[in-house]
Scaffold this motif. Structure first.
Motif, PDB file in Angstrom:
ATOM      1  N   LYS A   1       0.831  -1.213   0.000  1.00  0.00           N
ATOM      2  CA  LYS A   1       0.000   0.000   0.000  1.00  0.00           C
ATOM      3  C   LYS A   1       0.864   1.261   0.000  1.00  0.00           C
TER       4      LYS A   1
ATOM      5  N   ASP B   1      -1.707   8.261   2.196  1.00  0.00           N
ATOM      6  CA  ASP B   1      -3.042   8.197   1.593  1.00  0.00           C
ATOM      7  C   ASP B   1      -3.537   9.552   1.121  1.00  0.00           C
TER       8      ASP B   1
ATOM      9  N   LEU C   1      -8.291   5.615   1.624  1.00  0.00           N
ATOM     10  CA  LEU C   1      -8.235   5.009   0.294  1.00  0.00           C
ATOM     11  C   LEU C   1      -9.573   4.355  -0.042  1.00  0.00           C
TER      12      LEU C   1
ATOM     13  N   ALA D   1      -3.462   3.772  -6.712  1.00  0.00           N
ATOM     14  CA  ALA D   1      -4.340   3.906  -5.549  1.00  0.00           C
ATOM     15  C   ALA D   1      -5.280   5.081  -5.766  1.00  0.00           C
TER      16      ALA D   1
ATOM     17  N   ASN E   1      -8.159   7.792  -3.707  1.00  0.00           N
ATOM     18  CA  ASN E   1      -8.952   8.276  -2.567  1.00  0.00           C
ATOM     19  C   ASN E   1     -10.052   9.181  -3.086  1.00  0.00           C
TER      20      ASN E   1
END
Length: 679
Positions: A547, A551, A556, A607, A609
């Motif tokens: 990961k 973030d 996330l 990733a 968010n």
């Protein structure tokens, strides 16, 4: 509708949630939802929005519904504009409701105003009108009373506008506007006169007859425009007239425009006790103007007059009259502008040196430059320019011979734009100027957008914007957008910049700062790390990763895995395809299925968010789907310059092991670990 868990649906119209009652029925079963309206009516026309949502988010879709029906009746009253022995002119307004489809025609005619021919003089008629669309005819709108077919004659009537009633007084150089209102049937014929002599259109004089308003306009008024102006309106029923007195004053502290060769006088009213001494000067000099062959001075008890005959361009300037006595001094000024050749550029000619023939490129240039088109590249040209004003043309000036060729180019591409402000329906995009403007100043920029992975770019602004920032509106919430920008100069549009990174249209999420009402804005997360292949078959590859280290300040949502077959990239399409939706993958492992063992694949993972997507983490090297027979073990060896890997894997169903290695020089064993199965 799809999603995990299964979304719930809500229908909205006119800003209100629809509830199933009466003619409205909503049915939701599994992945579908249906809104039914029985016996639809015109009032059911509108936009219907369905919103589906689950804990991972929501999506909306809209549909505009139009219910067709007969149009409403035309709007009354029906006006009778004209009645003659053989026709009537009638007028009405379109229906309030066109039935949902455009009005195709009216029963009377296909226009809002219609002449009804073939009437019999002395007969009485009744009129009614219907509107028609493709569904059918509306209810009729009827004239309430009968109409007698006969001609109506009205003698002319002239009324002078209050702004110029009795007399009009203007300063020299101003516009004289004489406005009247004329009535009569049929429309009268208009004649303007000055001192009982008929006027006609000329350079400074314009007559506009837009009934009922009739106007006479005289521009750049001069002293000789003083006089008595009249308007005569005449038709078959009679005539009417009116007069207006016009005064033109030449006043100090103003500007007087005269033609070269004409005479002009400047007169000042001088009062004082004891009688003042008067002195005339020109421009900023203190030298007093004296009498001469072209110049005369006349001073009386209460005036002083300067008269110049045969005006020249050198007579232009500021004239100052100063009156002084033992009590004090007073002065006034007047600016004189003598018109002569040359004036603004009006004539541009070109000559091809091989042919030796002059041709007029333009005789309507009003600036000190012109763009000459339709030249032949490589040919040699000479250009000639003459200046012209209302006094006439001046002498020509000729250029050197020049060969037509390309000197300038379009601008370079700017750097990739950046999104500086994010909302669910708008984003602010910023970019920098290109390194080269192509030799011409940049006029502005054209911004383009596309949804991520789309092929075509769509323009954001029609006309170039001069700045390097633009707010893009009308975005769809939760959609990912990319932007690119082109610079524009007078040569043309430059090449587009590289695309910006994809940004999700969503209101920025913020964390409240301590002891304040402000919010710390979040940003997209950092990219994942350590992307690797952990398993493989002939049709699948399993990936794992670590990961992100950050973030971005917001939780996330999940991860997006993308795949690209080597060699699939094309112009305008980098070839990357999504394997999943971010909200469906919250763990750091994913199996890509339906692969072809004959192709070589590249992978990357990003990733996401609530603000947007991170930069991707790319798998190091491309891979081919293949069968792994058992658990493989790696032993790493290090030399002075390279790292070598020894791969050991058991052959399932046998006591044999498969080993693969690349050995090129003496090696030092580093961190060697043998599995117990190997012993």
């Amino acid at each position: 509708m799809t999603g995990i868990p299964l979304p719930t649906a809500k229908w909205i119209s006119d800003g209100k949630e629809i509830t199933p009652e009466g003619r409205l029925k909503i049915e939701s079963a599994g992945p579908s939802t249906t809104l039914s309206i029985t016996e639809c009516q015109r009032g059911d026309t509108g936009e219907y929005i369905v919103t589906v949502s689950n804990p991972a988010g929501s999506k909306t879709a809209a549909l505009h519904v139009t219910v067709l029906d007969l149009p409403g009746p035309p709007i009354g009253p029906i006006n009778i504009l004209e009645v003659t022995p053989d026709h009537m002119m009638i007028q009405w307004r379109a229906p309030k409701d066109d039935g949902g489809t455009p009005i195709t025609n009216y029963v009377v005619e296909k226009k809002d105003v219609k002449k009804v021919p073939g009437l019999i003089e002395g007969m009485e008629y009744r009129i009614r009108i219907r509107a028609t669309n493709k569904v059918g005819d509306s209810e009729p709108r009827e004239v309430p009373e009968t109409i007698l077919a006969k001609d109506i004659l009205v003698p002319p009537e002239v009324v002078v506008d209050v702004s110029c009633r009795d007399s009009v007084t203007v300063r020299a150089g101003q516009i004289i506007s004489l406005i009247t209102r004329v009535k009569g049937r049929p429309d009268p014929e208009i004649t303007w006169t000055k001192d009982a002599r008929a006027l006609s259109q000329e350079k400074r004089l314009e007559m506009n007859n837009n009934y009922p308003v009739c106007e006479l306009i005289i521009s750049d008024s001069v002293r000789s425009d003083y006089g008595k102006y009249g308007i005569v309106a005449k038709n078959s029923s009679g005539q009417a007239q009116a007069t207006i007195l016009v005064n033109v004053k030449i006043k100090l502290d103003g500007t007087l425009v005269v033609r070269a060769g004409d005479s002009f006088a400047v007169e000042a009213i001088v009062k004082g006790k004891p009688q003042p001494d008067v002195k005339w000067t020109k421009d900023e000099t203190t030298e007093e103007i004296k009498k001469g062959p072209r110049l005369q001075l006349e001073t009386g008890a209460d005036f002083s007059k300067l008269l110049i005959t045969g005006a020249r361009r050198t007579d232009s300037g500021k004239y100052v009259v100063t009156a002084s006595n033992s009590v004090g001094t007073s002065s006034a000024k007047c600016r004189i502008n003598v018109l002569d050749r040359p004036g603004p550029i009006r004539d541009l000619k070109k000559c091809e040196t091989k042919r030796g023939v002059w041709s007029v490129h333009s005789n309507a240039v009003i600036t000190n430059k012109a763009k000459v088109t339709r030249l032949i590249e490589g040919n040699e040209y000479i250009f000639r320019v003459r200046a012209e004003n209302k006094m006439g043309p001046g002498p020509a000036v000729q250029s050197e011979a020049i060969v037509a060729g390309t000197q300038f180019s379009v601008p370079d591409a700017p750097e990739a734009p950046e999104v500086t402000k994010i909302g669910k329906e708008e984003m602010t995009v910023q970019w920098s100027e290109p390194d080269r403007d192509g030799g011409k100043p940049i006029i502005g920029y054209l911004l383009e957008k596309r949804e991520e992975h789309a092929v075509r770019w769509s323009p954001v602004n029609k006309d170039p914007v001069p700045g390097t920032r633009f707010t893009v509106t009308g975005l769809l919430p939760l959609h990912d957008y990319q932007y690119r920008v082109k610079a524009v100069n007078e040569i043309g549009v430059g090449t587009p910049s590289k695309a910006s990174r994809a940004i999700t249209a969503k209101d920025a999420v913020g964390n409240p700062l301590p002891h304040t009402s402000l919010y710390a804005l979040t940003e997209p997360p950092a990219p994942p790390t350590n992307l690797k292949v952990v398993d493989s078959t002939k049709s699948t590859i399993t990936l794992s990763w670590t990961k992100p280290v950050s973030d971005g300040g917001a939780p996330l949502i999940g991860y997006v895995v993308e795949i690209r077959a080597q060699g699939s990239a094309k112009k305008g399409d980098d070839g990357w395809k999504r394997c999943n939706v971010a909200a469906q993958l919250i763990v750091c492992e994913f199996t890509v299925t339906s692969l072809d063992e004959k192709l070589v694949y590249e992978f990357r993972v990003s990733a996401q968010n609530q603000v947007g997507m991170s930069l991707p983490c790319n798998l190091e090297g491309a891979v081919i789907p293949r069968e792994i027979l058992g658990n493989e073990h790696c032993i790493e060896f290090v030399t002075r310059s390279v790292t070598l890997i020894l791969m050991l894997a058991p052959c399932l169903g046998t006591n044999l092991w498969r080993m693969a290695a690349a050995i090129s020089q003496t090696m030092l064993l580093k961190n060697v670990m043998w599995p117990e199965a190997i012993g």
